[in-house]
Design a protein around this motif. Structure first.
Motif, short mmCIF file in Angstrom:
data_model
loop_
_atom_site.label_atom_id
_atom_site.label_comp_id
_atom_site.label_asym_id
_atom_site.label_seq_id
_atom_site.Cartn_x
_atom_site.Cartn_y
_atom_site.Cartn_z
N ASN A 163 13.16 -9.65 3.44
CA ASN A 163 12.01 -8.74 3.40
C ASN A 163 12.41 -7.34 3.84
O ASN A 163 12.03 -6.33 3.22
CB ASN A 163 10.88 -9.25 4.30
CG ASN A 163 10.23 -10.50 3.77
OD1 ASN A 163 10.33 -10.83 2.60
ND2 ASN A 163 9.56 -11.22 4.66
N LEU A 164 13.17 -7.26 4.92
CA LEU A 164 13.63 -5.96 5.41
C LEU A 164 14.54 -5.29 4.40
O LEU A 164 14.44 -4.09 4.15
CB LEU A 164 14.33 -6.11 6.76
CG LEU A 164 14.84 -4.84 7.41
CD1 LEU A 164 13.72 -3.82 7.61
CD2 LEU A 164 15.52 -5.16 8.73
N ALA A 165 15.41 -6.07 3.77
CA ALA A 165 16.31 -5.52 2.75
C ALA A 165 15.51 -4.92 1.58
O ALA A 165 15.84 -3.84 1.08
CB ALA A 165 17.26 -6.59 2.25
N ASN A 166 14.46 -5.61 1.17
CA ASN A 166 13.63 -5.10 0.07
C ASN A 166 12.99 -3.76 0.42
O ASN A 166 12.99 -2.84 -0.40
CB ASN A 166 12.54 -6.12 -0.29
CG ASN A 166 13.07 -7.24 -1.13
OD1 ASN A 166 13.92 -7.05 -2.00
ND2 ASN A 166 12.60 -8.44 -0.87
N VAL A 167 12.45 -3.66 1.62
CA VAL A 167 11.79 -2.41 1.99
C VAL A 167 12.82 -1.28 2.17
O VAL A 167 12.55 -0.13 1.85
CB VAL A 167 10.88 -2.59 3.23
CG1 VAL A 167 11.64 -2.57 4.52
CG2 VAL A 167 9.79 -1.55 3.27
N ARG A 182 0.81 -1.23 0.00
CA ARG A 182 0.00 0.00 0.00
C ARG A 182 0.84 1.27 0.00
O ARG A 182 0.31 2.37 0.03
CB ARG A 182 -0.94 0.00 1.21
CG ARG A 182 -2.04 -1.04 1.05
CD ARG A 182 -3.10 -0.97 2.10
NE ARG A 182 -3.56 0.36 2.37
CZ ARG A 182 -3.82 0.83 3.60
NH1 ARG A 182 -3.65 0.06 4.64
NH2 ARG A 182 -4.25 2.05 3.77
N GLY A 183 2.17 1.11 0.01
CA GLY A 183 3.05 2.27 -0.04
C GLY A 183 3.35 2.88 1.31
O GLY A 183 3.97 3.95 1.38
N LYS A 184 2.96 2.22 2.38
CA LYS A 184 3.27 2.71 3.73
C LYS A 184 4.61 2.10 4.15
O LYS A 184 4.69 1.24 5.03
CB LYS A 184 2.16 2.34 4.70
CG LYS A 184 0.84 3.02 4.38
CD LYS A 184 -0.19 2.71 5.42
CE LYS A 184 -1.45 3.52 5.17
NZ LYS A 184 -2.41 3.36 6.26
N ASP A 202 13.59 -0.04 -1.27
CA ASP A 202 12.49 0.78 -1.78
C ASP A 202 12.49 2.18 -1.19
O ASP A 202 11.93 3.10 -1.78
CB ASP A 202 11.15 0.10 -1.50
CG ASP A 202 10.91 -1.11 -2.38
OD1 ASP A 202 11.71 -1.34 -3.32
OD2 ASP A 202 9.95 -1.85 -2.12
N GLN A 203 13.11 2.34 -0.04
CA GLN A 203 13.21 3.67 0.58
C GLN A 203 14.46 4.43 0.12
O GLN A 203 14.69 5.54 0.55
CB GLN A 203 13.24 3.53 2.10
CG GLN A 203 11.96 3.05 2.70
CD GLN A 203 12.07 2.93 4.20
OE1 GLN A 203 11.85 3.90 4.92
NE2 GLN A 203 12.43 1.75 4.67
N GLY A 204 15.27 3.77 -0.69
CA GLY A 204 16.50 4.40 -1.15
C GLY A 204 17.65 4.25 -0.17
O GLY A 204 18.70 4.86 -0.34
N LYS A 205 17.47 3.44 0.84
CA LYS A 205 18.52 3.18 1.83
C LYS A 205 19.37 2.02 1.31
O LYS A 205 19.34 0.90 1.84
CB LYS A 205 17.92 2.87 3.19
CG LYS A 205 17.07 4.00 3.75
CD LYS A 205 16.40 3.60 5.05
CE LYS A 205 15.54 4.71 5.61
NZ LYS A 205 14.83 4.30 6.83
N LEU A 206 20.11 2.31 0.26
CA LEU A 206 20.76 1.25 -0.50
C LEU A 206 21.90 0.58 0.25
O LEU A 206 22.10 -0.63 0.13
CB LEU A 206 21.22 1.79 -1.85
CG LEU A 206 20.09 2.38 -2.71
CD1 LEU A 206 20.64 2.89 -4.04
CD2 LEU A 206 18.99 1.37 -2.94
N ALA A 207 22.67 1.35 1.01
CA ALA A 207 23.78 0.74 1.76
C ALA A 207 23.25 -0.24 2.80
O ALA A 207 23.77 -1.35 2.94
CB ALA A 207 24.63 1.83 2.42
N ALA A 208 22.20 0.17 3.50
CA ALA A 208 21.60 -0.72 4.49
C ALA A 208 20.99 -1.95 3.82
O ALA A 208 21.12 -3.07 4.31
CB ALA A 208 20.53 0.02 5.30
N ALA A 209 20.33 -1.73 2.68
CA ALA A 209 19.73 -2.84 1.94
C ALA A 209 20.81 -3.83 1.49
O ALA A 209 20.64 -5.05 1.62
CB ALA A 209 18.94 -2.33 0.75
N GLU A 210 21.92 -3.30 0.99
CA GLU A 210 23.00 -4.17 0.52
C GLU A 210 23.56 -5.01 1.67
O GLU A 210 23.79 -6.23 1.52
CB GLU A 210 24.12 -3.35 -0.12
CG GLU A 210 25.24 -4.22 -0.63
CD GLU A 210 26.37 -3.44 -1.27
OE1 GLU A 210 27.34 -4.09 -1.70
OE2 GLU A 210 26.31 -2.20 -1.33
#
Length: 135
Positions: free
Chosen positions: A114-118, A80-82, A121-129
């Motif tokens: 799942n957390l990495a994907n979100v 839902r974009g939240k 999506d927020q642009g927190k690429l270093a944390a996602a990586e």
């Protein structure tokens, strides 16, 4: 609760007390499937999705440390974009899974993913990586 992973057949559902966390979770999943696969108007689909989210929130209120409920609610919010609220739910689910299952269990690894994907999506690429490398 285990009929078909997330779905309770009517026979099994009747055996459980109404509105237990397991029943609420199964009902939310059934509503999601109906909304996603049915030939519904936009308003009907939205109503089913809102009902599914309400059931997940009720289940979470009854069992705040249920990782399955947290994951499902986070998914619903993410769709839902939240995103910020979804991140909080995914983090809680990960914490619960790490505590109960350990860091190397497959469900914990899925929670990390799942957390990495979100995060991505927020642009927190270093944390996602970092999280993707962990998964």
């Amino acid at each position: 609760m285990r009929c078909f992973d997330r779905y309770l057949c009517p026979i099994c559902r009747r055996k459980l007390p109404p509105n237990t966390v397991d029943v609420l979770l199964a009902d939310a999943w059934t509503l999601r499937v109906r909304a996603d696969t049915g030939k519904l108007s936009g308003a009907q689909q939205k109503a089913l999705m809102e009902e599914a989210e309400a059931k997940l929130r009720e289940a979470l209120g009854r069992d705040p440390d249920n990782a399955e409920v947290l994951d499902n609610l986070a998914l619903r919010l993410h769709e839902r974009g939240k995103i910020a609220e979804a991140e909080r739910m995914y983090r809680r689910a990960l914490d619960v899974r790490e505590e109960t299952l350990g860091a190397t269990h497959i469900n914990t690894i899925r929670a990390v993913n799942n957390l990495a994907n979100v995060m991505g999506d927020q642009g927190k690429l270093a944390a996602a990586e970092t999280l993707f490398r962990r998964a």
